[in-house]
Design a protein around this motif. Structure first.
Motif, PDB file in Angstrom:
ATOM      1  N   PRO A  86       5.179   5.064  -5.049  1.00  0.00           N
ATOM      2  CA  PRO A  86       5.050   4.252  -3.586  1.00  0.00           C
ATOM      3  C   PRO A  86       3.779   3.698  -3.046  1.00  0.00           C
ATOM      4  O   PRO A  86       3.838   2.800  -2.604  1.00  0.00           O
ATOM      5  CB  PRO A  86       5.295   5.633  -2.926  1.00  0.00           C
ATOM      6  CG  PRO A  86       5.049   6.858  -3.693  1.00  0.00           C
ATOM      7  CD  PRO A  86       5.245   6.608  -4.900  1.00  0.00           C
ATOM      8  N   TRP A  87       2.719   4.268  -3.602  1.00  0.00           N
ATOM      9  CA  TRP A  87       1.380   3.559  -3.455  1.00  0.00           C
ATOM     10  C   TRP A  87       1.482   2.160  -4.196  1.00  0.00           C
ATOM     11  O   TRP A  87       0.836   1.195  -3.377  1.00  0.00           O
ATOM     12  CB  TRP A  87       0.321   4.364  -3.921  1.00  0.00           C
ATOM     13  CG  TRP A  87      -0.036   5.604  -3.099  1.00  0.00           C
ATOM     14  CD1 TRP A  87       0.586   6.149  -2.273  1.00  0.00           C
ATOM     15  CD2 TRP A  87      -0.898   6.805  -3.665  1.00  0.00           C
ATOM     16  NE1 TRP A  87       0.253   7.394  -1.746  1.00  0.00           N
ATOM     17  CE2 TRP A  87      -0.911   7.719  -2.609  1.00  0.00           C
ATOM     18  CE3 TRP A  87      -1.833   6.818  -4.608  1.00  0.00           C
ATOM     19  CZ2 TRP A  87      -1.651   8.886  -2.721  1.00  0.00           C
ATOM     20  CZ3 TRP A  87      -2.770   8.050  -4.517  1.00  0.00           C
ATOM     21  CH2 TRP A  87      -2.727   8.925  -3.835  1.00  0.00           C
ATOM     22  N   TYR A  88       1.716   1.968  -5.339  1.00  0.00           N
ATOM     23  CA  TYR A  88       1.866   0.775  -5.903  1.00  0.00           C
ATOM     24  C   TYR A  88       2.802  -0.252  -5.220  1.00  0.00           C
ATOM     25  O   TYR A  88       2.453  -1.345  -4.919  1.00  0.00           O
ATOM     26  CB  TYR A  88       1.954   0.720  -7.435  1.00  0.00           C
ATOM     27  CG  TYR A  88       2.187  -0.511  -7.871  1.00  0.00           C
ATOM     28  CD1 TYR A  88       1.019  -1.168  -8.342  1.00  0.00           C
ATOM     29  CD2 TYR A  88       3.519  -1.116  -8.565  1.00  0.00           C
ATOM     30  CE1 TYR A  88       1.088  -2.331  -8.985  1.00  0.00           C
ATOM     31  CE2 TYR A  88       3.093  -2.488  -8.996  1.00  0.00           C
ATOM     32  CZ  TYR A  88       2.108  -3.008  -9.404  1.00  0.00           C
ATOM     33  OH  TYR A  88       2.113  -4.396  -9.749  1.00  0.00           O
ATOM     34  N   LEU A  89       3.887   0.278  -4.872  1.00  0.00           N
ATOM     35  CA  LEU A  89       4.669  -0.591  -4.173  1.00  0.00           C
ATOM     36  C   LEU A  89       4.408  -1.295  -2.955  1.00  0.00           C
ATOM     37  O   LEU A  89       4.765  -2.198  -2.328  1.00  0.00           O
ATOM     38  CB  LEU A  89       6.448   0.188  -4.123  1.00  0.00           C
ATOM     39  CG  LEU A  89       6.854   0.601  -5.284  1.00  0.00           C
ATOM     40  CD1 LEU A  89       8.222   1.409  -5.209  1.00  0.00           C
ATOM     41  CD2 LEU A  89       7.180  -0.923  -6.112  1.00  0.00           C
ATOM     42  N   ALA A  90       3.625  -0.125  -2.109  1.00  0.00           N
ATOM     43  CA  ALA A  90       3.006  -0.579  -0.969  1.00  0.00           C
ATOM     44  C   ALA A  90       2.206  -1.539  -1.088  1.00  0.00           C
ATOM     45  O   ALA A  90       1.885  -2.747  -0.518  1.00  0.00           O
ATOM     46  CB  ALA A  90       2.641   0.687  -0.081  1.00  0.00           C
ATOM     47  N   ASP A  91       1.191  -1.385  -1.978  1.00  0.00           N
ATOM     48  CA  ASP A  91       0.236  -2.681  -2.188  1.00  0.00           C
ATOM     49  C   ASP A  91       0.876  -4.079  -2.654  1.00  0.00           C
ATOM     50  O   ASP A  91       0.414  -4.914  -2.255  1.00  0.00           O
ATOM     51  CB  ASP A  91      -0.770  -1.814  -3.472  1.00  0.00           C
ATOM     52  CG  ASP A  91      -1.839  -0.945  -2.918  1.00  0.00           C
ATOM     53  OD1 ASP A  91      -2.007  -0.916  -1.931  1.00  0.00           O
ATOM     54  OD2 ASP A  91      -2.524  -0.550  -4.001  1.00  0.00           O
ATOM     55  N   GLN A 118      -5.556  -1.716  -1.912  1.00  0.00           N
ATOM     56  CA  GLN A 118      -5.903  -1.186  -3.181  1.00  0.00           C
ATOM     57  C   GLN A 118      -5.738   0.398  -3.198  1.00  0.00           C
ATOM     58  O   GLN A 118      -6.409   0.932  -3.817  1.00  0.00           O
ATOM     59  CB  GLN A 118      -7.035  -1.480  -3.671  1.00  0.00           C
ATOM     60  CG  GLN A 118      -7.224  -3.113  -3.855  1.00  0.00           C
ATOM     61  CD  GLN A 118      -8.685  -3.596  -4.078  1.00  0.00           C
ATOM     62  OE1 GLN A 118      -9.578  -3.307  -3.302  1.00  0.00           O
ATOM     63  NE2 GLN A 118      -8.788  -4.200  -5.204  1.00  0.00           N
ATOM     64  N   GLU A 119      -4.525   0.865  -2.316  1.00  0.00           N
ATOM     65  CA  GLU A 119      -4.588   2.531  -2.396  1.00  0.00           C
ATOM     66  C   GLU A 119      -4.110   2.978  -3.548  1.00  0.00           C
ATOM     67  O   GLU A 119      -4.707   4.062  -4.079  1.00  0.00           O
ATOM     68  CB  GLU A 119      -3.317   2.936  -1.492  1.00  0.00           C
ATOM     69  CG  GLU A 119      -3.254   4.281  -1.256  1.00  0.00           C
ATOM     70  CD  GLU A 119      -2.290   4.682  -0.020  1.00  0.00           C
ATOM     71  OE1 GLU A 119      -2.084   5.779   0.127  1.00  0.00           O
ATOM     72  OE2 GLU A 119      -1.567   3.414   0.462  1.00  0.00           O
TER      73      GLU A 119
END
Length: 455
Positions: free
Chosen positions: A173-178, A186-187
């Motif tokens: 989910p962090w990559y998809l948000a970025d 860059q979370e």
């Protein structure tokens, strides 16, 4: 005075700091061991080894692009509420013996291995603090796979340990948000990718850091240059580590320690920058496939041709095997690795620590490729023959013989081969002994050693 100069030069090298710019990072010399090694073994092993249906991209095929055969496979064989995470419980590794793997790899003649610590599925083969409940200690084998293999490989003479690491993860989910934010945030990098990389290097001290999964975002998003500057300046492997070229969109084949350019890259001509042919024994997959047929497996002749043509043109081969979910390296893979090793025991002199020669392949006779050793005494040129010469006569257009030229066959204990040259024709005519090919030291490819050659 010469001693003082040497000391000052060494001090300047030690104190040199690489800046987080491509110009500075690319100025770092590639450690000699990598160019001398020539052959490495790639190992793709993870949760994808459980379904082992299509490839290591199974999760993406199923729930990303939703390929018909993968979706149908899951409908026919698993309950509707089955998730990809459920496969991890079946990644049992009960037959995994790190010391046996290391023995197989050393027997192959390889000088380094690159193990997939984490593929695009995000599952880490070590107990990462940054992959909660999705790692090999928390679910599945309940073992530190990377740690066990690192210890076993490093205990083998002449075998170095390296790690592959995917920068991105398909469904995190962090990559998809970025990604949704066009990589202006860059979370994922700060909370997952970089901490994992630092953890891997500091804990297991790999001599190869093989990056992948970079193509959707820039090197600035991945903070690749900052990581590489640390790796080259301050890491525990700063003097020995080598890196590839997959550090951000547009970087591949332009920046990095050695170039990969694409999977199964083999240009068949000289590339001055050191490069690598990362390839598979299974033509269709990097991970184990239960549906693989014999025709899908490269023959030893095909593997040797890849190795020979690659090293002649300044490349290394990274040859992939895919173990089963329970930790076995299949018999067909073991056979190919053993065949490679037995061939290299005879012909390794022309392979290890060799350099590209003036010509990469013969300009007249097909199936002949060259390497050289200019520092040996006397300097030598090695001609790799992919076919046995018909009628016991071989004409090579590229070498220019001298009166002192000697021609021998690696592994053959008989006298030097007879040769002639024509005043009106360049090259060399070599007469082979009256021996059947079955009596030769190798069955698949042969190496002539020529000394005192002009060019």
């Amino acid at each position: 005075m010469d001693v003082l100069k040497a000391v000052l030069f060494f001090a300047s090298v030690v104190s040199a700091k690489y800046l987080p710019t491509w110009e500075s990072l690319d100025s770092r010399p590639l450690p000699d061991w990598y160019d001398e090694a020539k052959l490495g073994i790639f190992i793709h092993w993870g949760v994808f080894s459980v379904p082992s249906f299509r490839s290591e991209w199974f999760w993406w095929d199923w729930q990303g692009v939703k390929t018909n055969d993968t979706v149908e496979f899951m409908k026919k064989n698993y309950k509707p509420d089955f998730t990809y995470g459920d496969f991890a419980k079946q990644f049992t590794a009960e037959f995994f013996e790190a010391s046996e793997w290391a023995r197989i790899f050393q027997d192959s003649g390889a000088k380094f291995i690159v193990f997939v610590s984490k593929h695009h599925e995000g599952y880490t083969n070590w107990p990462s603090k940054y992959s909660f409940n999705w790692n090999s200690k928390a679910v599945g084998p309940n073992r530190d796979i990377v740690g066990e293999l690192a210890e076993a490989v490093k205990s083998q003479d002449g075998l170095r340990f390296g790690l592959y690491h995917s920068l991105f993860e398909w469904f995190h989910p962090w990559y998809l948000a970025d990604k949704k934010n066009n990589f202006t945030t860059q979370e994922f990098v700060d909370g997952k990718t970089l901490p994992e990389l630092y953890e891997l290097v500091n804990t297991y001290k790999p001599d190869v850091v093989w990056s992948d999964g970079d193509w959707e975002a820039s090197a600035d998003y991945w903070k690749s240059k900052d990581f590489l500057a640390w790796l080259y300046n301050d890491s525990p492997v700063q003097s020995s580590v080598v890196t590839n070229d997959r550090w951000g969109q547009g970087v591949m084949c332009h920046h990095g320690g050695f170039f990969t350019c694409q999977d199964r890259y083999n240009p068949h001509h000289l590339i001055k920058h050191k490069w690598e042919n990362a390839m598979t024994i299974d033509r269709q997959s990097w991970g184990f496939r239960r549906r693989a047929n014999v025709a899908d497996i490269l023959s030893i002749e095909e593997l040797l041709e890849e190795l020979i043509t690659t090293i002649s043109c300044n490349g290394n081969v990274l040859l992939n095997v895919g173990p089963t979910h329970d930790g076995m390296i299949g018999v067909i893979y073991q056979e190919r690795l053993h065949q490679l090793g037995s061939w290299l025991k005879v012909n390794g002199e022309g392979v290890y620590s060799s350099r590209p020669w003036t010509y990469q392949n013969d300009t007249v006779t097909p199936g002949v490729w060259y390497t050289s050793k200019s520092k040996s005494q006397p300097p030598a040129v090695y001609a790799f023959l992919l076919q046995w010469p018909e009628k016991g006569m071989l004409y090579l257009n590229s070498p220019f013989p001298t009166e002192k030229t000697e021609v021998t066959l690696l592994g053959y204990s008989g006298p030097s081969f007879k040769w002639t040259s024509q005043p009106t024709q360049q090259g060399i005519h070599i007469t082979f002994p009256a021996l059947n090919v079955k009596q030769m030291p190798c069955k698949w490819a042969w190496v002539l050693k020529m000394t005192n050659i002009k060019n």
